[in-house]
Each structure stands twice: as structure tokens, then as C-alpha cells.
Motif scaffolding. Structure first.
Motif, PDB file in Angstrom:
ATOM      1  N   ARG A  15       1.088  -1.390   0.203  1.00 55.93           N
ATOM      2  CA  ARG A  15       0.378  -0.070   0.380  1.00 55.93           C
ATOM      3  C   ARG A  15       0.864   1.381  -0.401  1.00 55.93           C
ATOM      4  NH1 ARG A  15      -4.315  -0.999   4.939  1.00 55.93           N
ATOM      5  NH2 ARG A  15      -5.153  -2.674   3.816  1.00 55.93           N
ATOM      6  N   CYS A  16       0.846   1.800  -1.039  1.00 52.99           N
ATOM      7  CA  CYS A  16       1.187   3.074  -0.850  1.00 52.99           C
ATOM      8  C   CYS A  16       0.411   4.318  -0.699  1.00 52.99           C
ATOM      9  CB  CYS A  16       2.429   3.561  -2.254  1.00 52.99           C
ATOM     10  SG  CYS A  16       3.025   5.334  -2.001  1.00 52.99           S
ATOM     11  N   GLU A  17       0.009   4.851   0.175  1.00 54.80           N
ATOM     12  CA  GLU A  17      -1.100   5.636   0.651  1.00 54.80           C
ATOM     13  C   GLU A  17      -0.662   6.961   1.569  1.00 54.80           C
ATOM     14  OE1 GLU A  17      -3.369   3.021   3.319  1.00 54.80           O
ATOM     15  OE2 GLU A  17      -4.155   2.520   1.482  1.00 54.80           O
ATOM     16  N   GLY A  18       0.918   7.331   1.487  1.00 49.49           N
ATOM     17  CA  GLY A  18       1.401   8.575   1.844  1.00 49.49           C
ATOM     18  C   GLY A  18       2.836   8.771   1.772  1.00 49.49           C
ATOM     19  N   VAL A  19       3.260  10.046   2.546  1.00 50.20           N
ATOM     20  CA  VAL A  19       4.308  10.854   1.765  1.00 50.20           C
ATOM     21  C   VAL A  19       5.565  10.513   3.453  1.00 50.20           C
ATOM     22  CG1 VAL A  19       3.204  11.294   0.069  1.00 50.20           C
ATOM     23  CG2 VAL A  19       3.702  12.813   2.133  1.00 50.20           C
ATOM     24  N   ALA A  20       6.433  10.957   2.752  1.00 50.52           N
ATOM     25  CA  ALA A  20       7.233  11.174   4.400  1.00 50.52           C
ATOM     26  C   ALA A  20       8.180  12.429   4.268  1.00 50.52           C
ATOM     27  CB  ALA A  20       8.631  10.410   4.820  1.00 50.52           C
ATOM     28  N   TYR A  49      10.273  12.126  11.560  1.00 49.03           N
ATOM     29  CA  TYR A  49      10.480  13.491  10.442  1.00 49.03           C
ATOM     30  C   TYR A  49       8.931  13.856  10.132  1.00 49.03           C
ATOM     31  CZ  TYR A  49      12.140   9.383   6.825  1.00 49.03           C
ATOM     32  OH  TYR A  49      12.061   7.738   7.303  1.00 49.03           O
ATOM     33  N   ILE A  50       8.333  14.585   8.960  1.00 54.35           N
ATOM     34  CA  ILE A  50       7.001  14.257   8.486  1.00 54.35           C
ATOM     35  C   ILE A  50       6.396  13.220   8.154  1.00 54.35           C
ATOM     36  CG2 ILE A  50       5.738  15.882   7.439  1.00 54.35           C
ATOM     37  CD1 ILE A  50       7.787  18.126   8.378  1.00 54.35           C
ATOM     38  N   GLY A  51       5.195  13.109   8.255  1.00 51.81           N
ATOM     39  CA  GLY A  51       4.639  11.908   7.397  1.00 51.81           C
ATOM     40  C   GLY A  51       3.708  12.308   7.650  1.00 51.81           C
ATOM     41  N   GLY A  52       2.706  11.508   6.224  1.00 49.13           N
ATOM     42  CA  GLY A  52       0.880  11.191   6.506  1.00 49.13           C
ATOM     43  C   GLY A  52       0.187  10.824   5.381  1.00 49.13           C
ATOM     44  N   GLY A  53      -0.645  10.441   5.796  1.00 45.94           N
ATOM     45  CA  GLY A  53      -1.548   9.793   4.228  1.00 45.94           C
ATOM     46  C   GLY A  53      -2.219  11.374   3.124  1.00 45.94           C
ATOM     47  N   GLU A  62       1.707  16.960  -3.365  1.00 49.00           N
ATOM     48  CA  GLU A  62       0.974  18.104  -3.135  1.00 49.00           C
ATOM     49  C   GLU A  62       0.750  17.855  -1.772  1.00 49.00           C
ATOM     50  OE1 GLU A  62      -1.655  19.686  -7.099  1.00 49.00           O
ATOM     51  OE2 GLU A  62      -2.233  17.543  -5.692  1.00 49.00           O
ATOM     52  N   ALA A  63       0.428  16.625  -1.147  1.00 50.62           N
ATOM     53  CA  ALA A  63      -0.004  15.864  -0.053  1.00 50.62           C
ATOM     54  C   ALA A  63       1.717  16.294   0.847  1.00 50.62           C
ATOM     55  CB  ALA A  63       0.029  13.764  -0.417  1.00 50.62           C
ATOM     56  N   ALA A  64       2.616  15.745  -0.059  1.00 48.51           N
ATOM     57  CA  ALA A  64       4.227  16.581   0.802  1.00 48.51           C
ATOM     58  C   ALA A  64       3.842  17.736   1.424  1.00 48.51           C
ATOM     59  CB  ALA A  64       5.279  15.725   0.073  1.00 48.51           C
ATOM     60  N   LEU A  65       3.731  18.649   0.292  1.00 43.06           N
ATOM     61  CA  LEU A  65       3.629  20.098   1.028  1.00 43.06           C
ATOM     62  C   LEU A  65       2.435  20.530   2.184  1.00 43.06           C
ATOM     63  CD1 LEU A  65       3.628  21.752  -2.069  1.00 43.06           C
ATOM     64  CD2 LEU A  65       5.538  21.590  -0.636  1.00 43.06           C
ATOM     65  N   ARG A  66       1.041  19.391   2.621  1.00 42.39           N
ATOM     66  CA  ARG A  66       0.312  19.445   2.978  1.00 42.39           C
ATOM     67  C   ARG A  66       0.799  19.701   3.970  1.00 42.39           C
ATOM     68  NH1 ARG A  66      -3.010  16.879   4.342  1.00 42.39           N
ATOM     69  NH2 ARG A  66      -2.635  14.754   3.130  1.00 42.39           N
ATOM     70  N   LYS A  67       1.435  17.889   4.145  1.00 41.42           N
ATOM     71  CA  LYS A  67       1.184  17.802   5.484  1.00 41.42           C
ATOM     72  C   LYS A  67       2.245  18.735   6.139  1.00 41.42           C
ATOM     73  CE  LYS A  67      -0.329  14.800   7.523  1.00 41.42           C
ATOM     74  NZ  LYS A  67      -1.176  14.928   7.833  1.00 41.42           N
ATOM     75  N   VAL A  68       3.174  19.387   5.063  1.00 41.06           N
ATOM     76  CA  VAL A  68       4.549  20.420   5.435  1.00 41.06           C
ATOM     77  C   VAL A  68       3.938  21.515   6.309  1.00 41.06           C
ATOM     78  CG1 VAL A  68       6.490  21.809   5.747  1.00 41.06           C
ATOM     79  CG2 VAL A  68       6.371  19.403   4.384  1.00 41.06           C
ATOM     80  N   ARG A  69       3.137  22.178   5.868  1.00 42.86           N
ATOM     81  CA  ARG A  69       2.072  23.077   6.887  1.00 42.86           C
ATOM     82  C   ARG A  69       1.416  22.909   8.112  1.00 42.86           C
ATOM     83  NH1 ARG A  69      -0.505  23.602   2.691  1.00 42.86           N
ATOM     84  NH2 ARG A  69      -2.653  22.486   2.728  1.00 42.86           N
ATOM     85  N   GLU A  70       0.615  21.623   7.665  1.00 44.20           N
ATOM     86  CA  GLU A  70       0.008  20.891   8.957  1.00 44.20           C
ATOM     87  C   GLU A  70       0.611  20.670  10.013  1.00 44.20           C
ATOM     88  OE1 GLU A  70      -3.658  18.833   6.016  1.00 44.20           O
ATOM     89  OE2 GLU A  70      -2.634  17.533   7.343  1.00 44.20           O
ATOM     90  N   GLU A  71       2.176  20.000   9.961  1.00 42.43           N
ATOM     91  CA  GLU A  71       2.072  19.574  11.235  1.00 42.43           C
ATOM     92  C   GLU A  71       3.818  20.778  11.696  1.00 42.43           C
ATOM     93  OE1 GLU A  71       3.607  15.886  10.560  1.00 42.43           O
ATOM     94  OE2 GLU A  71       1.917  14.957   9.170  1.00 42.43           O
ATOM     95  N   MET A  98       4.559   0.909   2.250  1.00 42.94           N
ATOM     96  CA  MET A  98       5.642   2.060   1.336  1.00 42.94           C
ATOM     97  C   MET A  98       4.848   4.230   1.272  1.00 42.94           C
ATOM     98  SD  MET A  98       6.771   0.021  -1.672  1.00 42.94           S
ATOM     99  CE  MET A  98       8.575   0.495  -1.687  1.00 42.94           C
ATOM    100  N   ALA A  99       6.203   4.515   1.352  1.00 40.85           N
ATOM    101  CA  ALA A  99       5.908   5.957   1.277  1.00 40.85           C
ATOM    102  C   ALA A  99       6.875   6.211   0.342  1.00 40.85           C
ATOM    103  CB  ALA A  99       5.471   7.040   2.626  1.00 40.85           C
ATOM    104  N   PRO A 100       6.773   8.073  -0.680  1.00 43.72           N
ATOM    105  CA  PRO A 100       7.384   8.114  -1.742  1.00 43.72           C
ATOM    106  C   PRO A 100       8.628   9.125  -0.692  1.00 43.72           C
ATOM    107  CG  PRO A 100       5.706   8.666  -2.302  1.00 43.72           C
ATOM    108  CD  PRO A 100       5.163   7.906  -1.301  1.00 43.72           C
TER     109      PRO A 100
END
Length: 165
Positions: A15-20, A49-53, A62-71, A98-100
Motif C-alpha cells: 500500500r502506498c497511501e502516504g508520504v514522508a 520526520y514529517i509524514g502522513g496520508g 501535493e500531500a507532502a506540501l500539505r503535511k509540511v504546512r499542517e504539521e 510504502m511512502a515516497p
């Protein structure tokens, strides 16, 4: 005589459902890594480090940028894909996660404002970050980022072209 069957083999889903995201900031000519202390149920009290769905319809970057902003509240970064993947096996649900991994360069004047997911943060040297990393494998990713993003300039082909609306 050995009897062979033609039954299909069992597979473990990936499953690749998140980013780091590994954020880097320069202090006195040396890059430091932003490490966050988890406050939630998962990995409570551990440094990561930062991570999330990834949300529906969202690209991984886009998820990476959002997670950085949110966290962290950080909005001004140069983002790169690292060509690395965070991965682990979930024994409870029997799948491989797995997460890119993305790398973001942060300007010195950007401040961190944590959300409820974390109780503390520190800009650590790579050695400190690897020593404090919550899980095996994180130290390997940090070593890779140090080698390819902190000690030399990354390839322009890895940079994410962020279009401002």
C-alpha cells in the motif's frame, strides 16, 4: 516422490497511501534536519520526520506540501523527490506500507508551529537525527538524504515544480 500443486501463492499487498518529508535548514553552513516528537497514539513520544496520508485526488507531492504546512506551519520550501521510499510491514493487517520520501529546503527565517500531532521539535544534526530516529530504516533514509541533498546539490531533475495559483 514430492507432490507439487499449482495453487496460487499468497501475496502480501503493498500500500502506498502516504508520504514522508525530510526538511533541511542551514545553520552555520551545515544542514540540520527537522525532527518532530509524536504526540498521537502511533509512535507516541518518538522522534520522526514529517509524514502522513495522501487524500483523495491529491498527488503525492501535493500531500507532502500539505503535511509540511499542517504539521509545522512552514509554507516556503523548495521540494525534491528523493528516489527513496519509507517502508515497513504491518503484522496486524498483513501489508507492506510504502511512502515516497521528499526533501524540502527551508529558509533560515521560517519558524515552526506544531499542530496537535506533535509535542516538540528540534533541528538536529544528521548524526543526532539518526541516533534519535524511531524505527530502523529511518536512519538509512537520513543517511541517503545527507549524502545526496546536504553534502551536494541535488539534480534539477528531482525538483518538484510547484505552481502557485
Amino acid at each position: 516422490m514430492e507432490h507439487k500443486t499449482n495453487l496460487p501463492k499468497q501475496t502480501v499487498p503493498i500500500r502506498c497511501e502516504g508520504v514522508a518529508v525530510v526538511l533541511l535548514k542551514k545553520y552555520l553552513n551545515e544542514f540540520h534536519v527537522l525532527m518532530l516528537k509524536r504526540a498521537g497514539r502511533m509512535l507516541h513520544g518518538e522522534w520522526c520526520y514529517i509524514g502522513g496520508g495522501i487524500e483523495q485526488g491529491e498527488k503525492a507531492w501535493e500531500a507532502a506540501l500539505r503535511k509540511v504546512r499542517e504539521e509545522t506551519g512552514i509554507t516556503d520550501i523548495r521540494l525534491y523527490t528523493s528516489n527513496q521510499f519509507e517502508q515497513f510491514y504491518s503484522q496486524v493487517e498483513d501489508y507492506i506500507y510504502m511512502a515516497p520520501v521528499f526533501v524540502g529546503y527551508v529558509h533560515e527565517d521560517q519558524s515552526v508551529q506544531l499542530n496537535h500531532e506533535h509535542s516538540d521539535y528540534r533541528w538536529m544534526t544528521f548524526d543526532e537525527a539518526k541516533h534519535n530516529a524511531a524505527l530502523p530504516g529511518i536512519d538509512d533514509i537520513l543517511g541517503f538524504v545527507e549524502k545526496h541533498f546536504a553534502r551536494k546539490t541535488p539534480s534539477k531533475w528531482l525538483q518538484i515544480n510547484i505552481e502557485n495559483d
